[in-house]
Motif scaffolding. Structure first.
Motif, PDB file in Angstrom:
ATOM      1  N   ILE A 254       0.916  -1.462  -0.040  1.00  0.00           N
ATOM      2  CA  ILE A 254       0.071   0.049   0.237  1.00  0.00           C
ATOM      3  C   ILE A 254       0.869   1.023  -0.143  1.00  0.00           C
ATOM      4  O   ILE A 254       0.666   2.096  -0.949  1.00  0.00           O
ATOM      5  N   MET A 255       2.079   1.493   0.632  1.00  0.00           N
ATOM      6  CA  MET A 255       2.373   2.130   0.919  1.00  0.00           C
ATOM      7  C   MET A 255       4.175   2.862  -0.148  1.00  0.00           C
ATOM      8  O   MET A 255       3.758   3.861  -0.731  1.00  0.00           O
ATOM      9  N   GLY A 256       3.981   1.442  -0.920  1.00  0.00           N
ATOM     10  CA  GLY A 256       4.448   1.529  -2.074  1.00  0.00           C
ATOM     11  C   GLY A 256       4.491   2.235  -3.175  1.00  0.00           C
ATOM     12  O   GLY A 256       5.065   2.897  -3.941  1.00  0.00           O
ATOM     13  N   ALA A 257       3.108   1.575  -3.184  1.00  0.00           N
ATOM     14  CA  ALA A 257       2.071   2.364  -4.155  1.00  0.00           C
ATOM     15  C   ALA A 257       1.540   3.903  -4.150  1.00  0.00           C
ATOM     16  O   ALA A 257       2.081   4.434  -4.989  1.00  0.00           O
ATOM     17  N   LEU A 258       1.318   3.955  -2.521  1.00  0.00           N
ATOM     18  CA  LEU A 258       0.631   5.436  -2.803  1.00  0.00           C
ATOM     19  C   LEU A 258       2.012   6.847  -2.603  1.00  0.00           C
ATOM     20  O   LEU A 258       2.372   7.886  -2.829  1.00  0.00           O
ATOM     21  N   PHE A 259       3.197   5.982  -2.146  1.00  0.00           N
ATOM     22  CA  PHE A 259       4.319   6.919  -1.731  1.00  0.00           C
ATOM     23  C   PHE A 259       5.621   6.643  -2.735  1.00  0.00           C
ATOM     24  O   PHE A 259       6.270   8.178  -3.384  1.00  0.00           O
ATOM     25  N   PHE A 260       5.575   5.812  -3.065  1.00  0.00           N
ATOM     26  CA  PHE A 260       6.940   5.831  -4.200  1.00  0.00           C
ATOM     27  C   PHE A 260       6.442   5.019  -5.620  1.00  0.00           C
ATOM     28  O   PHE A 260       7.451   5.165  -6.235  1.00  0.00           O
ATOM     29  N   GLY A 261       4.966   4.684  -6.044  1.00  0.00           N
ATOM     30  CA  GLY A 261       4.406   4.469  -7.343  1.00  0.00           C
ATOM     31  C   GLY A 261       5.239   3.038  -7.409  1.00  0.00           C
ATOM     32  O   GLY A 261       4.987   2.716  -8.864  1.00  0.00           O
ATOM     33  N   GLU A 262       5.353   2.535  -6.542  1.00  0.00           N
ATOM     34  CA  GLU A 262       5.928   1.199  -6.818  1.00  0.00           C
ATOM     35  C   GLU A 262       4.461  -0.373  -6.662  1.00  0.00           C
ATOM     36  O   GLU A 262       4.072  -0.152  -6.100  1.00  0.00           O
ATOM     37  N   PHE A 263       4.449  -0.648  -7.939  1.00  0.00           N
ATOM     38  CA  PHE A 263       3.592  -2.174  -8.008  1.00  0.00           C
ATOM     39  C   PHE A 263       3.890  -3.053  -8.336  1.00  0.00           C
ATOM     40  O   PHE A 263       4.468  -3.832  -9.074  1.00  0.00           O
ATOM     41  N   PRO A 264       3.746  -3.956  -7.653  1.00  0.00           N
ATOM     42  CA  PRO A 264       4.986  -5.497  -7.228  1.00  0.00           C
ATOM     43  C   PRO A 264       4.324  -6.462  -8.545  1.00  0.00           C
ATOM     44  O   PRO A 264       3.134  -6.200  -8.669  1.00  0.00           O
ATOM     45  N   ALA A 265       4.948  -7.386  -8.905  1.00  0.00           N
ATOM     46  CA  ALA A 265       4.776  -7.990 -10.084  1.00  0.00           C
ATOM     47  C   ALA A 265       3.650  -9.361  -9.125  1.00  0.00           C
ATOM     48  O   ALA A 265       3.632  -9.377  -7.917  1.00  0.00           O
ATOM     49  N   SER A 266       2.665 -10.170  -9.967  1.00  0.00           N
ATOM     50  CA  SER A 266       2.258 -10.841  -9.849  1.00  0.00           C
ATOM     51  C   SER A 266       2.806 -11.836  -9.017  1.00  0.00           C
ATOM     52  O   SER A 266       2.600 -12.931  -7.570  1.00  0.00           O
ATOM     53  N   ASN A 267       4.316 -12.447  -8.869  1.00  0.00           N
ATOM     54  CA  ASN A 267       4.837 -12.975  -8.502  1.00  0.00           C
ATOM     55  C   ASN A 267       5.206 -13.273  -7.525  1.00  0.00           C
ATOM     56  O   ASN A 267       5.115 -14.098  -5.991  1.00  0.00           O
ATOM     57  N   VAL A 268       5.254 -11.681  -6.689  1.00  0.00           N
ATOM     58  CA  VAL A 268       5.726 -11.047  -5.475  1.00  0.00           C
ATOM     59  C   VAL A 268       4.333 -11.279  -4.961  1.00  0.00           C
ATOM     60  O   VAL A 268       4.092 -12.260  -3.537  1.00  0.00           O
ATOM     61  N   PHE A 269       3.211 -11.333  -5.560  1.00  0.00           N
ATOM     62  CA  PHE A 269       1.483 -11.065  -4.688  1.00  0.00           C
ATOM     63  C   PHE A 269       1.275 -12.866  -4.411  1.00  0.00           C
ATOM     64  O   PHE A 269       0.823 -13.173  -2.798  1.00  0.00           O
ATOM     65  N   LEU A 270       2.030 -13.853  -4.660  1.00  0.00           N
ATOM     66  CA  LEU A 270       2.225 -15.601  -4.920  1.00  0.00           C
ATOM     67  C   LEU A 270       2.649 -15.827  -4.112  1.00  0.00           C
ATOM     68  O   LEU A 270       1.801 -16.246  -3.069  1.00  0.00           O
ATOM     69  N   GLY A 271       4.281 -15.127  -3.853  1.00  0.00           N
ATOM     70  CA  GLY A 271       5.226 -15.780  -2.969  1.00  0.00           C
ATOM     71  C   GLY A 271       4.294 -15.493  -1.650  1.00  0.00           C
ATOM     72  O   GLY A 271       4.793 -16.117  -0.646  1.00  0.00           O
ATOM     73  N   ALA A 272       4.250 -13.615  -1.782  1.00  0.00           N
ATOM     74  CA  ALA A 272       3.974 -13.471  -0.288  1.00  0.00           C
ATOM     75  C   ALA A 272       2.520 -14.695   0.605  1.00  0.00           C
ATOM     76  O   ALA A 272       2.115 -13.986   1.286  1.00  0.00           O
ATOM     77  N   THR A 273       1.546 -15.237  -0.373  1.00  0.00           N
ATOM     78  CA  THR A 273       0.206 -16.242   0.165  1.00  0.00           C
ATOM     79  C   THR A 273       0.918 -16.923   0.488  1.00  0.00           C
ATOM     80  O   THR A 273       0.793 -17.407   1.676  1.00  0.00           O
ATOM     81  N   PHE A 274       2.045 -17.756   0.081  1.00  0.00           N
ATOM     82  CA  PHE A 274       3.435 -19.244   0.594  1.00  0.00           C
ATOM     83  C   PHE A 274       2.965 -18.394   2.309  1.00  0.00           C
ATOM     84  O   PHE A 274       2.593 -19.003   3.087  1.00  0.00           O
ATOM     85  N   VAL A 275       3.916 -17.204   1.929  1.00  0.00           N
ATOM     86  CA  VAL A 275       4.433 -16.758   3.072  1.00  0.00           C
ATOM     87  C   VAL A 275       3.095 -16.855   4.034  1.00  0.00           C
ATOM     88  O   VAL A 275       3.674 -17.380   5.798  1.00  0.00           O
ATOM     89  N   VAL A 276       2.335 -16.220   3.797  1.00  0.00           N
ATOM     90  CA  VAL A 276       1.300 -15.668   5.148  1.00  0.00           C
ATOM     91  C   VAL A 276       0.926 -16.812   5.760  1.00  0.00           C
ATOM     92  O   VAL A 276       0.207 -16.786   6.863  1.00  0.00           O
ATOM     93  N   ALA A 277       0.441 -17.445   4.487  1.00  0.00           N
ATOM     94  CA  ALA A 277      -0.132 -18.702   4.826  1.00  0.00           C
ATOM     95  C   ALA A 277       0.564 -19.722   6.142  1.00  0.00           C
ATOM     96  O   ALA A 277      -0.511 -19.843   7.235  1.00  0.00           O
ATOM     97  N   SER A 278       1.272 -19.830   6.012  1.00  0.00           N
ATOM     98  CA  SER A 278       2.298 -20.923   6.516  1.00  0.00           C
ATOM     99  C   SER A 278       2.628 -20.118   7.882  1.00  0.00           C
ATOM    100  O   SER A 278       2.383 -20.273   8.882  1.00  0.00           O
ATOM    101  N   GLY A 279       2.733 -18.565   8.187  1.00  0.00           N
ATOM    102  CA  GLY A 279       2.605 -17.960   9.541  1.00  0.00           C
ATOM    103  C   GLY A 279       1.015 -18.421   9.859  1.00  0.00           C
ATOM    104  O   GLY A 279       1.048 -17.872  11.573  1.00  0.00           O
ATOM    105  N   VAL A 280      -0.213 -17.983   9.186  1.00  0.00           N
ATOM    106  CA  VAL A 280      -1.122 -18.285   9.573  1.00  0.00           C
ATOM    107  C   VAL A 280      -1.621 -19.560  10.602  1.00  0.00           C
ATOM    108  O   VAL A 280      -2.088 -19.853  11.448  1.00  0.00           O
ATOM    109  N   TYR A 281      -0.462 -20.644  10.174  1.00  0.00           N
ATOM    110  CA  TYR A 281      -0.791 -22.238   9.949  1.00  0.00           C
ATOM    111  C   TYR A 281       0.024 -22.020  11.345  1.00  0.00           C
ATOM    112  O   TYR A 281      -0.457 -22.910  12.385  1.00  0.00           O
ATOM    113  N   LEU A 282       1.307 -21.791  11.237  1.00  0.00           N
ATOM    114  CA  LEU A 282       2.096 -21.332  12.894  1.00  0.00           C
ATOM    115  C   LEU A 282       1.303 -20.713  13.952  1.00  0.00           C
ATOM    116  O   LEU A 282       1.476 -21.823  14.868  1.00  0.00           O
ATOM    117  N   VAL A 283       0.478 -19.547  14.116  1.00  0.00           N
ATOM    118  CA  VAL A 283      -0.366 -19.529  15.205  1.00  0.00           C
ATOM    119  C   VAL A 283      -1.688 -20.667  15.887  1.00  0.00           C
ATOM    120  O   VAL A 283      -1.276 -20.199  16.444  1.00  0.00           O
TER     121      VAL A 283
END
Length: 306
Positions: A254-283
């Motif tokens: 959000i901040m990258g898009a609003l303040f720096f004009g940076e928009f991650p590629a689709s693979n970044v979102f895919l990777g983040a999905t795996f990472v966040v899902a592992s975190g939720v499972y750990l909790v």
């Protein structure tokens, strides 16, 4: 007792999530200032201010032992690691896109899992290692072009990951003995101020009032974030708390898009999905095992039926 344990874990999780919002805001200020100033200029000011905030907070509500520490060696190791992590993150934000730094923040749960055993004596269940492995796959997917896509900024960010995670694990270690969480914030920032002030005469540039205000805001956000994190690490194991920090990805996008004009590629979102899902499972796994241990303890402590 079960309700108390679950309540403490939920409070710890909530504090980590608030931490992610505060630290992401501080990181955004770092990226704003990184292009125009050297690291010592920002960290000399912010380190001194955060240390001052600790003194003021301790005087407002004095804690047992004040800001003294009973674990000077462990505190020194945490302080040095915090300074090195700050330097690495500063230059990582200068060299990489804002959300790209999240790749290495996502590595922190794996590093925490490796360190929790030898330093904290915390057993990491095999199911947790599977979740951490899934998170690692998510991190790897953020580099679709392979090893050749690795740049110096990525190596600097890896250093930030290693030093930052070690600092957090040491915070949990010291937190087992210290009554005052402010001490865990005070000493790393005091060292930050001392080290950076020594280099300041060689890199100082006059700061307009706007940039000075940003530096003060950075210090305030950093103080609040690190204080909350120290408290949270007392309530959650390090390998469980750190995956929740993956919420930073959302803030960084959000901040990258609003303040720096940076928009991650689709693979970044895919990777983040795996990472966040592992975190939720750990909790969820941690909650389930804590509940099972409490129930088992209650059963074994009940007197036999006559």
């Amino acid at each position: 007792m079960i309700k108390q344990a679950s309540g403490a874990a939920l409070i710890g999780a909530a504090l980590v999530l608030i931490y992610t919002a505060l630290i992401s805001s501080a990181d955004a200020i770092t990226k704003l200032l990184a292009g125009g100033y050297a690291a010592p200029q920002l960290y000399a000011v912010s380190g001194g201010l955060v240390a001052l905030f600790c003194v003021i907070a301790n005087r407002a509500k004095p804690a047992q032992g004040g800001l003294r520490t009973t674990k000077p060696v462990a505190m020194a190791l945490r302080s040095v690691a915090t300074v090195l992590a700050g330097l690495c993150f500063f230059y990582a934000f200068r060299l990489l896109a804002f959300a790209e730094v999240f790749v290495f923040i996502g590595l922190m749960p794996i590093v925490a899992g490796l360190l929790s055993g030898p330093i904290l004596g915390e057993h990491v269940h095999w199911r947790s290692w599977i979740a951490l492995g899934v998170g690692f796959i998510g991190v790897i997917s953020l580099f679709p072009e392979g090893v050749q896509a690795v740049e110096p900024g990525h190596l600097v960010a890896l250093g930030a990951c290693l030093f930052g995670t070690f600092s957090m694990v040491m915070a949990r270690y010291v937190g087992r003995y210290e009554k005052n969480s402010l001490a865990l914030v005070f000493y790393p920032n005091l060292l930050n101020m001392i080290v950076m002030a020594a280099a300041l005469p060689f890199v100082f540039k006059p700061m307009p009032l706007t940039d000075l205000g940003l530096a003060v805001a950075y210090a305030a956000l950093l103080f609040g974030a690190r204080w909350l994190l120290v408290i949270a690490l007392r309530l959650l194991p390090a390998y469980t708390a750190t995956p929740l920090m993956n919420m930073q990805f959302v803030w960084m996008v959000i901040m990258g898009a609003l303040f720096f004009g940076e928009f991650p590629a689709s693979n970044v979102f895919l990777g983040a999905t795996f990472v966040v899902a592992s975190g939720v499972y750990l909790v969820m796994d941690q909650f389930a095992r804590d509940r099972g241990q409490r129930l088992s303890g209650r059963r074994t402590s009940m007197p036999p039926a006559e």
